[in-house]
Design a protein around this motif. Sequence first.
Motif, PDB file in Angstrom:
ATOM      1  N   LEU A 144       0.825  -1.213   0.000  1.00  0.00           N
ATOM      2  CA  LEU A 144       0.000   0.000   0.000  1.00  0.00           C
ATOM      3  C   LEU A 144       0.860   1.264   0.000  1.00  0.00           C
ATOM      4  O   LEU A 144       0.450   2.300  -0.521  1.00  0.00           O
ATOM      5  N   ALA A 145       2.077   1.183   0.565  1.00  0.00           N
ATOM      6  CA  ALA A 145       2.960   2.347   0.642  1.00  0.00           C
ATOM      7  C   ALA A 145       3.274   2.891  -0.751  1.00  0.00           C
ATOM      8  O   ALA A 145       3.365   4.106  -0.952  1.00  0.00           O
ATOM      9  N   ASN A 146       3.469   2.013  -1.735  1.00  0.00           N
ATOM     10  CA  ASN A 146       3.729   2.457  -3.103  1.00  0.00           C
ATOM     11  C   ASN A 146       2.461   2.948  -3.789  1.00  0.00           C
ATOM     12  O   ASN A 146       2.478   3.930  -4.535  1.00  0.00           O
ATOM     13  N   THR A 147       1.341   2.261  -3.527  1.00  0.00           N
ATOM     14  CA  THR A 147       0.074   2.630  -4.161  1.00  0.00           C
ATOM     15  C   THR A 147      -0.348   4.046  -3.782  1.00  0.00           C
ATOM     16  O   THR A 147      -1.009   4.740  -4.566  1.00  0.00           O
ATOM     17  N   LEU A 148       0.042   4.493  -2.591  1.00  0.00           N
ATOM     18  CA  LEU A 148      -0.315   5.832  -2.121  1.00  0.00           C
ATOM     19  C   LEU A 148       0.042   6.917  -3.131  1.00  0.00           C
ATOM     20  O   LEU A 148      -0.726   7.855  -3.353  1.00  0.00           O
ATOM     21  N   TYR A 149       1.224   6.799  -3.716  1.00  0.00           N
ATOM     22  CA  TYR A 149       1.710   7.831  -4.635  1.00  0.00           C
ATOM     23  C   TYR A 149       1.256   7.577  -6.068  1.00  0.00           C
ATOM     24  O   TYR A 149       1.043   8.520  -6.829  1.00  0.00           O
ATOM     25  N   GLN A 150       1.121   6.302  -6.426  1.00  0.00           N
ATOM     26  CA  GLN A 150       0.768   5.955  -7.807  1.00  0.00           C
ATOM     27  C   GLN A 150      -0.725   6.097  -8.070  1.00  0.00           C
ATOM     28  O   GLN A 150      -1.135   6.644  -9.098  1.00  0.00           O
ATOM     29  N   GLN A 210      -8.589   1.373  -0.098  1.00  0.00           N
ATOM     30  CA  GLN A 210      -8.008   0.229   0.614  1.00  0.00           C
ATOM     31  C   GLN A 210      -7.750   0.548   2.079  1.00  0.00           C
ATOM     32  O   GLN A 210      -7.912  -0.313   2.951  1.00  0.00           O
ATOM     33  N   ILE A 211      -7.349   1.785   2.361  1.00  0.00           N
ATOM     34  CA  ILE A 211      -7.124   2.195   3.747  1.00  0.00           C
ATOM     35  C   ILE A 211      -8.431   2.128   4.530  1.00  0.00           C
ATOM     36  O   ILE A 211      -8.472   1.642   5.668  1.00  0.00           O
ATOM     37  N   ASN A 212      -9.507   2.627   3.931  1.00  0.00           N
ATOM     38  CA  ASN A 212     -10.813   2.590   4.609  1.00  0.00           C
ATOM     39  C   ASN A 212     -11.258   1.150   4.890  1.00  0.00           C
ATOM     40  O   ASN A 212     -11.863   0.872   5.923  1.00  0.00           O
ATOM     41  N   GLU A 213     -10.941   0.238   3.961  1.00  0.00           N
ATOM     42  CA  GLU A 213     -11.270  -1.170   4.181  1.00  0.00           C
ATOM     43  C   GLU A 213     -10.457  -1.740   5.341  1.00  0.00           C
ATOM     44  O   GLU A 213     -10.991  -2.466   6.195  1.00  0.00           O
ATOM     45  N   LEU A 214      -9.165  -1.420   5.389  1.00  0.00           N
ATOM     46  CA  LEU A 214      -8.309  -1.927   6.462  1.00  0.00           C
ATOM     47  C   LEU A 214      -8.706  -1.357   7.821  1.00  0.00           C
ATOM     48  O   LEU A 214      -8.528  -2.027   8.854  1.00  0.00           O
ATOM     49  N   GLN A 220       0.818  -0.919  13.666  1.00  0.00           N
ATOM     50  CA  GLN A 220       0.295  -0.992  12.304  1.00  0.00           C
ATOM     51  C   GLN A 220      -0.927  -0.091  12.124  1.00  0.00           C
ATOM     52  O   GLN A 220      -1.110   0.504  11.058  1.00  0.00           O
ATOM     53  N   VAL A 221      -1.757   0.017  13.155  1.00  0.00           N
ATOM     54  CA  VAL A 221      -2.901   0.937  13.088  1.00  0.00           C
ATOM     55  C   VAL A 221      -2.401   2.373  12.956  1.00  0.00           C
ATOM     56  O   VAL A 221      -2.942   3.180  12.179  1.00  0.00           O
ATOM     57  N   LEU A 222      -1.324   2.703  13.703  1.00  0.00           N
ATOM     58  CA  LEU A 222      -0.743   4.043  13.604  1.00  0.00           C
ATOM     59  C   LEU A 222      -0.145   4.273  12.216  1.00  0.00           C
ATOM     60  O   LEU A 222      -0.269   5.364  11.642  1.00  0.00           O
ATOM     61  N   ARG A 223       0.496   3.247  11.678  1.00  0.00           N
ATOM     62  CA  ARG A 223       1.067   3.363  10.327  1.00  0.00           C
ATOM     63  C   ARG A 223      -0.045   3.575   9.295  1.00  0.00           C
ATOM     64  O   ARG A 223       0.108   4.360   8.346  1.00  0.00           O
ATOM     65  N   LEU A 224      -1.162   2.882   9.481  1.00  0.00           N
ATOM     66  CA  LEU A 224      -2.301   3.059   8.579  1.00  0.00           C
ATOM     67  C   LEU A 224      -2.826   4.488   8.643  1.00  0.00           C
ATOM     68  O   LEU A 224      -3.222   5.069   7.625  1.00  0.00           O
ATOM     69  N   GLN A 225      -2.812   5.081   9.839  1.00  0.00           N
ATOM     70  CA  GLN A 225      -3.233   6.473  10.001  1.00  0.00           C
ATOM     71  C   GLN A 225      -2.281   7.411   9.245  1.00  0.00           C
ATOM     72  O   GLN A 225      -2.714   8.388   8.624  1.00  0.00           O
ATOM     73  N   LEU A 226      -0.995   7.079   9.268  1.00  0.00           N
ATOM     74  CA  LEU A 226      -0.010   7.859   8.509  1.00  0.00           C
ATOM     75  C   LEU A 226      -0.270   7.754   7.004  1.00  0.00           C
ATOM     76  O   LEU A 226      -0.197   8.747   6.272  1.00  0.00           O
ATOM     77  N   PHE A 227      -0.600   6.552   6.544  1.00  0.00           N
ATOM     78  CA  PHE A 227      -0.928   6.350   5.126  1.00  0.00           C
ATOM     79  C   PHE A 227      -2.119   7.207   4.716  1.00  0.00           C
ATOM     80  O   PHE A 227      -2.136   7.804   3.639  1.00  0.00           O
ATOM     81  N   ASN A 273      13.894  -1.044   9.916  1.00  0.00           N
ATOM     82  CA  ASN A 273      12.908  -1.960  10.490  1.00  0.00           C
ATOM     83  C   ASN A 273      12.507  -1.444  11.883  1.00  0.00           C
ATOM     84  O   ASN A 273      13.363  -1.254  12.739  1.00  0.00           O
ATOM     85  N   PRO A 274      11.201  -1.190  12.102  1.00  0.00           N
ATOM     86  CA  PRO A 274      10.094  -1.391  11.161  1.00  0.00           C
ATOM     87  C   PRO A 274       9.981  -0.252  10.151  1.00  0.00           C
ATOM     88  O   PRO A 274      10.473   0.844  10.389  1.00  0.00           O
ATOM     89  N   SER A 275       9.311  -0.553   9.051  1.00  0.00           N
ATOM     90  CA  SER A 275       9.079   0.454   8.015  1.00  0.00           C
ATOM     91  C   SER A 275       7.870   1.307   8.374  1.00  0.00           C
ATOM     92  O   SER A 275       6.927   0.843   9.026  1.00  0.00           O
ATOM     93  N   TRP A 276       7.907   2.579   7.901  1.00  0.00           N
ATOM     94  CA  TRP A 276       6.772   3.470   8.084  1.00  0.00           C
ATOM     95  C   TRP A 276       6.287   3.976   6.723  1.00  0.00           C
ATOM     96  O   TRP A 276       5.341   3.467   6.168  1.00  0.00           O
ATOM     97  N   LEU A 277       6.973   4.973   6.154  1.00  0.00           N
ATOM     98  CA  LEU A 277       6.535   5.520   4.862  1.00  0.00           C
ATOM     99  C   LEU A 277       7.711   6.260   4.232  1.00  0.00           C
ATOM    100  O   LEU A 277       8.473   6.932   4.929  1.00  0.00           O
ATOM    101  N   TRP A 278       7.848   6.132   2.926  1.00  0.00           N
ATOM    102  CA  TRP A 278       8.947   6.790   2.221  1.00  0.00           C
ATOM    103  C   TRP A 278       8.464   7.204   0.831  1.00  0.00           C
ATOM    104  O   TRP A 278       7.565   6.595   0.263  1.00  0.00           O
TER     105      TRP A 278
END
Length: 587
Positions: free
Chosen positions: A28-34, A42-46, A57-64, A176-181
């Motif tokens: 999903l991290a790549n899909t965000l920009y593309q 997908q974020i709303n589904e997750l 992971q919930v916090l990471r999803l909030q960042l996404f 590790n762990p990954s967040w967003l780039w």
Amino acid sequence: MDFRLLALSLLLWSFSCVLWAAERLDTLANTLYQYPTLALTQINELERQTSELSQAQVLRLQLFKCEALLQLGDNGAAINLAELGEARAKQLRLEQADSYFQICRADAYANFDDLKQSLLLLDGAIEQAKRHNQPQALVNALRLKGQLENDLGNYGTAIEDLRLALDIYPDISSQNPSWLWPPLAYVYGDMASLMYSTGDLRQAAYYLKLALDTDEAKGKVRHVLLLMAARVALAQENMAQADSLLKQSKILLPEIGSPLELANSYSQIAVIELARGRIEIADELVGIALQTYEKQGKVNNYMRATRLLARVRLAQRNDDEGIRLLMQAAQQAEQLQLADEVAYTQQLISDYYAERAEFKPAYEAMKLAAQAAAEAQKQLNNTRFMQYKARLSQQEQLQVETQQNIRLASADQRSKLSQAYGAISVLALAIIGALIWLVSRRNRWQQPSTEALEKLPAAQQLDAMLSSAKKGNYPLSLLLLSTSHIRQVDLSALQRALEQKLREQDRLLRYSMDEMVILLPYTSAQGALQVSEQLKPIVQSWQVDHCIPIGVATLQQPDTLDSLVKRAGVNQLSQQKAAEQHQSPAR
């Protein structure tokens, strides 16, 4: 036995759910920009399946979601979500996540043209990313800061930020762990935008090619890069290539998911169509963009699109409507307190009247442009002042925290040992802790001071930089330039031209009568090759009869200065031999 089997099955199932969620988030991290609209779906589904995610992971999803809102232009919602994310990170004691939410807020404020707030947040995010060893956040913060410095005309600072981002980028995969780039394609694209701003169209095209060749160049990412490449080709007066790139970008328009994203694309395409003389197409596209901006309340975008429509009307010879729209855009910019936009618009008005020999209104508009430019500079100076003040505050806070830690440690030791023995122990622990911190962070951001280096002879300066790189365990590369085919009277001018392309920490020195060397701290072999490509046109323009390539070598632990220079010389000879073989006729 049955109970143990059931517990083991539940444990394995939980572990597989966590792994599944981590893999899905990474994709999903790549899909965000593309494809940001698809990503938000997908974020709303997750978000409805948070029971299968860890708290991190919930916090990471909030960042996404924050980044998706940015990509879709909902900057106000992004700021609110980022503030909630920072508060949640503190509750969960995930301080390493703070910098990511700060970057999200900074990006949103930049989109609101609030550069003061944006730069302050980015300074804080960069310090947090360094402190918590987060290369993903550091790359994103440096990339965004490079964009803003480019917009402000601070090209030296911008190139330093973006080159450092490119040097650090390979470390993203090991975090590790990954967040967003951000996609590597966007970092290359930002470097291309900087080269375009400085008038180096060849380098701009080079970086855009690198960007378009990356795996991430899909969907919106590819569309944006193609539009940039079309503008560069247009500036190079390569009309056929500009039309081809523009056509490719239009093919991707159906993949742009939201009306606001489409409006932004239509505005950019209209600029190119207007430059190509296709005025009616530009008129239609700007009209659609204006309707979207008005409907969604995007006042800054509406003001800029109004100004673009004025240029279209002037191209259509509808001067009355064109000048009316320009004045309307200037008034809107003034209401929004965007002094730089007021200055630019008033300059367009002044140019219009000057071309028609109407010098009185031209003078009045020029005067308003000058006043607005002075106000913009005042605002910029205030922003810089606030940046320095914030950095000073951060340093003072760090000193207070350090003193508090020392006092706490001393009190703990005092209960066990005598005061003198305790003081020695605290000092020893502080030194050991500092050494461990330096080693664990690999100390990428320290180097010998420029003032100290400049007091040393050239050879000692180079040795000191090599020694520092080995101790700090950071990459360092050397470029070797042959000056044997350059006139002695031209060497000083060549050196000044090269130094304008280098960062502040880079060092250019005469190594011998016929050689110059450039040391590039924090620069990998790949980064050194890119720098070499940037400097090559400058060096070749001063070489009289022969074009001798630039030798490149990257420091290894056993290297001395002599061995590093020799390896750069071998690389230089290899390049020269390969070029001669390529130019010689086939036998």
